[in-house]
Write an enzyme that holds these catalytic residues in place. Structure first.
Site, mmCIF file in Angstrom:
data_model
loop_
_atom_site.group_PDB
_atom_site.id
_atom_site.type_symbol
_atom_site.label_atom_id
_atom_site.label_comp_id
_atom_site.label_asym_id
_atom_site.label_seq_id
_atom_site.Cartn_x
_atom_site.Cartn_y
_atom_site.Cartn_z
ATOM 1 N N GLY A 222 -7.006 9.260 -11.060
ATOM 2 C CA GLY A 222 -7.180 7.881 -10.591
ATOM 3 C C GLY A 222 -8.635 7.648 -10.239
ATOM 4 C CB THR B 79 -0.915 0.035 1.247
ATOM 5 O OG1 THR B 79 -0.115 0.358 2.380
ATOM 6 C CG2 THR B 79 -1.610 -1.298 1.477
ATOM 7 C CB CYS B 80 0.265 4.866 -0.165
ATOM 8 S SG CYS B 80 -1.010 5.078 1.057
ATOM 9 N N GLY C 133 -9.563 4.742 -8.269
ATOM 10 C CA GLY C 133 -9.569 3.639 -7.314
ATOM 11 C C GLY C 133 -10.264 4.000 -6.014
#
Lengths: 300, 426
Positions: free
Chosen positions: B193, B50-51, B195
């Protein structure tokens, strides 16, 4: 009530400022409440003091003495602060405004407090002009003070955001957008007011309110204040001509122009009152216009 | 049983390191699982990227097959082409109960930068689903990840961890965007984006009353679908430069492995809009916006996930009570999970022992039935039940001892003793 002295509200404001500083480290409702109580008490004492002075001099406080003029200016700033705090209690404005108020109230100790006993009947008739002169200068100066504070807040907030620092719980500042807007308005309002003050002063001078030979356009106070006003008027013109200027540019220029004006006003008031600068503004002539000028530290 | 996790996260490493080790997109993950199977054939594996973190979970039924930290780090290094010395110091390894507790904390968002953020659960679910699709999971990782999802539900329902500002977007907008803008109902928001993170951010900004929403995505359909949901307009990536010039708030949250907004594109967009402030929030890892963009002019305010650390840390310290409560639940669940795992390890021996002894009792019963043919069926049933009770009573002490031992780990010694005493063969 008659015994209220400058020290009373100076002390209250000092405590309120100390509590504001404490809030930076330890934010809490108790600190806000205590600060507000001291501030309100100081403001009440300040109001009563000016009221008493005005009554004893039988003149509005703005006209009674140069000390009272600067105290009225401080009173206006505190009034503005209380208004802003009522709008948003979480904003940390006191930490910026209160030092200026303390400087003004502290500087008032150094200014002359002689009532206008030399007022002549024919000059009393000109009280309307004199009142317009000093009140527009006082309101304009309050705007200048606001400009200084708003510019400081803008630069601080800008720096925080650019350096990606988290908001300190004890130091809540308005958004850049709001600060920029308020800063713009403070300059846009204060410059015309100061111009009106300068203009009415000139009218009073030319209409003979000042004794011939006593007050000239070559007076050092008139020249220095005129130059400061020109600086601010230049900022005003630049802002109108450059509507797309960045908030930071406006903040820096406002800070410089308004700061210069504030230092000039307070500094010259103190210097002329102490006799270190030779000017007709320092002496209490028989002309109300001149008393108005003395009270404003010589805004012309 | 072996279970280990090698990881770097927002606490151990900078975004510079994390973005180089991040796994972006399903294709890259499929390639990673394929390589993992080759390098560690006896291991189950799940990659969570993940980020805020890159984590590689591995598990083996057999004790001997556990990869070392160097081997796992070597895999990351060779897969991403990043020299080992660039990140080895940022990697942490945990194994056994510590690894279990770690995943439970991660999934419950106790370990998240923004305490209580809900996205991590779906990110964990997604990672687990992809591992399953790539046939990288096994019994241990199945149990572990299902357990983690169950624990996160319990933590969220029994604590107040999920209350307040619980998304990176909300923290960024609350702490920084509000410092720039007074209001949002006259602002244009550009979301790059489509998402989950992009939607989460949009949801928050929309609640703040943004005037115009623009969504840009590689897939125009997805951009339009998201934009429509939030009352905006969707665009393809080819219009990004033009839209950048219109936006007051830019949120980038894509899975791209390289910056989508580069310096040249941003400078060009900026030249058309004067010096109006622009708030750029880059939620990507790897980053979607070139960090050099921040230097274009003094009214560009660019933030990435690491820039929110300070605020998030303060948020954590203010909510220490909830963290303690959540950690107590996680500890309890970790212990329970490990007991189950250890107990499961004793299962084959227990089963074999029962079968062996039952076989003996059955053989004896048959012999008795042949010798005592005059007995009625009822009598034989009584005898059968008695024998069964005897077997159970005899088995009870060793099985209880095994259960007790399994509370603190796999009772290898006792299992070996039982094998030898009762001649149990695998």
């Amino acid at each position: 009530m008659a015994d209220i002295a400058i020290f009373c509200f100076l002390a209250s404001y000092t405590v309120a400022f100390a509590l504001e500083l404490l809030r930076l480290k330890k934010p809490g409702r108790l600190g806000v409440l205590a600060g507000s109580v001291f501030l309100a008490a100081g403001f009440l004492a300040h109001t009563l003091f000016l009221w008493n002075k005005g009554r004893s001099a039988e003149l509005p406080p703005l006209l009674s003495s140069s000390q009272d003029w600067i105290l009225v200016l401080a009173w206006l700033v505190i009034g503005l602060y209380l208004f802003l705090v009522c709008c948003d209690r979480r904003l940390s404005i006191g930490v910026f405004l209160l030092p200026l108020v303390l400087v003004l109230v502290g500087a008032s100790y150094l200014l002359e407090d002689r009532p206008n006993q030399l007022l002549e009947p024919d000059v009393r008739a000109r009280n309307g002009w004199a009142m317009l002169h000093v009140s527009s200068l006082a309101l304009g100066s309050a705007g200048v003070l606001s400009g200084i504070v708003l510019s400081l807040m803008y630069l601080l907030q800008h720096r925080r955001l650019r350096h990606k620092s988290s908001t300190s719980p004890g130091l809540r500042l308005p958004s850049l957008e709001r600060l920029s807007r308020m800063n713009w308005w403070s300059v846009v309002i204060s410059v015309p007011l100061l111009t009106v003050g300068m203009g009415t002063g000139l009218v009073l001078l030319l209409s003979g309110s000042a004794a011939p030979g006593e007050l000239t356009l070559g007076d050092p106070v008139v020249i220095i204040n005129g130059l400061s006003w020109l600086g601010l008027a230049g900022l005003f013109g630049w802002m109108l001509l450059r509507p797309r200027a960045t908030g930071k540019q406006v903040a820096w220029r406002t800070l410089l122009a308004c700061g210069l004006l504030l230092v000039t006003v307070v500094g010259l008031s103190v210097l002329t009152s102490s006799g270190r600068v030779s000017s007709r503004h320092a002496s209490h002539s028989a002309q109300v216009s001149e008393r108005g000028l003395i009270a404003t530290g010589g805004h012309r | 049983m072996n279970l280990q996790v090698i990881y770097c996260n927002h606490q151990t490493s900078s975004l510079d390191v994390r973005e180089r080790l991040a796994f972006t997109g399903d294709e890259q993950l499929a390639a990673a699982y394929s390589q993992l199977r080759e390098v560690f054939p006896g291991s189950e594996a799940v990659v969570l990227s993940t980020c805020n973190r890159v984590e590689l979970y591995t598990a083996q039924e057999n004790d001997g097959a556990a990869p070392t930290q160097e081997e796992l780090a070597g895999f990351l290094s060779s897969f991403h082409g990043v020299p080992l010395e660039d990140f080895l110091g940022d990697l942490l390894l945990q194994s056994g109960p510590d690894a279990v507790g770690h995943l439970f904390r991660v999934c419950s968002s106790v370990d998240s930068m923004v305490l209580g953020e809900p996205q991590i659960v779906s990110q964990v679910k997604q990672a687990y689903r992809l591992a399953e699709q790539n046939a990288a999971c096994g019994p241990l990782t199945n149990a572990l990840f299902q357990g983690a999802i169950r624990v996160s539900k319990r933590v969220r329902s029994e604590t107040r961890l999920s209350e307040g500002r619980v998304s990176i977007a909300s923290v960024a907008v609350g702490d920084f965007a509000r410092g720039i803008f007074d209001r949002f109902d006259d602002k244009t928001v550009l979301v790059i984006g489509a998402g989950e993170m992009a939607e989460e951010t949009l949801q928050y900004l929309k609640a703040d009353g943004v005037r115009e929403v623009l969504v840009v995505n590689r897939s125009l359909d997805r951009a339009e679908a998201l934009a429509q949901k939030w009352g905006g307009r969707g665009y393809g990536m080819d219009q990004l430069g033009e839209l950048l010039a219109r936006a007051d708030v830019v949120v980038a949250a894509t899975g791209s492995d390289r910056p989508i907004v580069d310096l040249e594109m941003f400078t060009r967009a900026r030249s058309g809009r004067g010096d109006r402030p622009v708030f750029v929030l880059d939620l990507g890892a790897p980053r979607d916006v070139d960090p050099a963009v921040a230097g274009v002019d003094e009214n560009v305010f660019l933030y990435d996930v690491d820039d929110l650390q300070e605020t998030c840390q303060r948020n954590r310290s203010q909510r220490s009570g909830e963290i303690e409560q959540a950690l107590a639940i996680i500890d309890e669940e970790s212990d329970r999970f490990m007991q189950d795992v250890y107990h499961r390890a004793t299962g084959p021996i227990v089963k074999r022992l029962r079968e062996q002894w039952s076989e003996v009792s059955r053989a004896e019963l048959e012999r008795l039935r042949g010798k005592l043919s005059h007995l009625h069926d009822d009598d034989m049933n009584q005898i059968e039940q008695s024998l069964s009770r005897i077997v159970n009573k005899l088995l009870h002490p060793p099985l209880e001892a095994l259960k007790d031992e399994a509370r603190d780990g796999t009772p290898h010694g006792l299992l070996e003793a039982l094998r030898r005493l009762f001649h149990i063969r695998d």
